[in-house]
Design an enzyme around this catalytic site. Structure first.
Site, short mmCIF file in Angstrom:
data_model
loop_
_atom_site.label_atom_id
_atom_site.label_comp_id
_atom_site.label_asym_id
_atom_site.label_seq_id
_atom_site.Cartn_x
_atom_site.Cartn_y
_atom_site.Cartn_z
N HIS A 8 22.90 -7.25 -5.71
CA HIS A 8 22.40 -5.82 -5.33
C HIS A 8 21.90 -5.13 -6.75
CE1 HIS A 8 22.11 -1.61 -4.13
NE2 HIS A 8 21.91 -2.02 -3.05
N GLY A 67 18.15 5.30 -2.67
CA GLY A 67 19.00 6.36 -2.88
C GLY A 67 18.21 7.62 -3.38
N LYS A 125 28.21 0.85 0.93
CA LYS A 125 28.40 1.08 -0.42
C LYS A 125 29.67 1.63 -0.50
CE LYS A 125 23.48 1.75 -1.38
NZ LYS A 125 22.40 2.02 -2.30
N ASN A 156 24.39 -1.15 4.97
CA ASN A 156 25.18 -1.18 3.45
C ASN A 156 25.77 0.09 3.26
OD1 ASN A 156 26.22 -1.53 1.25
ND2 ASN A 156 24.56 -1.73 0.03
N GLU A 207 14.37 -5.07 -2.43
CA GLU A 207 14.76 -3.55 -2.64
C GLU A 207 14.09 -3.23 -3.99
OE1 GLU A 207 18.78 -2.45 -0.42
OE2 GLU A 207 19.09 -3.25 -2.39
N GLU A 217 22.32 -2.23 -7.95
CA GLU A 217 23.58 -1.53 -8.41
C GLU A 217 24.59 -2.52 -9.03
OE1 GLU A 217 22.94 1.94 -4.85
OE2 GLU A 217 24.84 0.46 -4.83
#
Length: 254
Positions: free
Chosen positions: A94, A172, A11, A9, A166, A96
């Site tokens: 996701h 991150g 991003k 991914n 996740e 985010e």
């Protein structure tokens, strides 16, 4: 043989030129990987990557999609638009997207249905925050996400979905759930799917771990019975580190 899906991914990273250079380097690898390998890229790079990876077996995925086929949704991309490009996969829900862009379980559910109807494989992301984990309610939280996200789907439809666990606190941050923590939750997710949709659906499902998976911990994580791959963030931006993770899956399938 255990199935794997190793998905990078990217991003909001890379230009079209950088994506093409990555693809050329990746295609230069001389090992035939039996597990699925895919790149989840920004919209601007999808067409180029589909062209670059044609005939290689490497799949290309999108990072988001809207559930409506068309309409007054400025800035959005529809499922038919992805279908036109031949996109194989699409990430949905996701953390985010949920945190920064108001993604809800209701919209996740609508997106899953739209993607499945079009024959595009969804990667459904679920996971808890550090606060939820420390409160001891991680499983309750994740079970709520899964129940709402998969609402109204049939066992056949659910069998086509990839679920990526996740833990938000490990995305991150450099922190990683221990292999035991990751396996515990992935096993719990598989058990939930079995309870809701049956044993065959649960056994066939690919369940990934995402959250700072890297070459140093990939083998130990991927060796766990209920972990079928990784949704890789930062480590997927360089061919070398991404392929080291893929090689860990390859070794486990030998």
């Amino acid at each position: 043989m255990k199935k794997f899906l190793i998905a990078g991914n990217w991003k909001m990273n890379k230009s079209i030129a950088e994506a093409r250079a990555f693809a050329e380097q990746l295609k230069g690898e001389q090992i035939d990987y039996p597990e699925q390998l895919s790149i989840i890229a920004p919209f601007t790079q999808l067409q180029s990557l589909k062209s670059e990876f044609e005939g290689t077996g490497i799949k290309v995925g999108a990072q988001n999609v809207h559930f409506e086929k068309s309409g007054a949704y400025t800035g959005e991309i529809s499922v038919p638009m992805l279908k036109e490009l031949g996109i194989d996969l699409c990430v949905v829900g996701h953390s985010e997207r949920r945190e920064y862009f108001a993604e809800t379980d209701e919209t996740v559910n609508l997106k899953l249905k739209a993607l499945l109807a079009a024959g595009i494989t969804p990667i459904l992301c679920v996971g808890e925050s550090l606060e939820v984990r420390e409160a001891g309610t991680a499983m309750l939280f994740v079970s709520g996400q899964i129940t709402e996200d998969l609402n109204g789907l049939t066992p056949e439809e659910v069998s086509q979905i990839v679920i990526a666990y996740e833990p938000i606190w490990a995305i991150g941050t450099g922190k990683t759930a221990s292999p035991e923590q990751a396996e515990e939750m992935c096993g719990f997710i598989r058990g939930m799917v079995e309870g809701l949709f049956g044993t065959d659906t649960a056994e066939a499902m690919i369940i990934q771990y995402g959250g700072s998976m890297k070459p140093t911990n990939a083998h130990e994580l991927l060796a766990k019975p209920d972990i079928n791959g990784g949704l890789i963030g930062g480590a997927s931006l360089e061919v070398g580190t991404f392929m080291e993770i893929a090689k860990a899956a390859f070794e486990l399938q030998r």
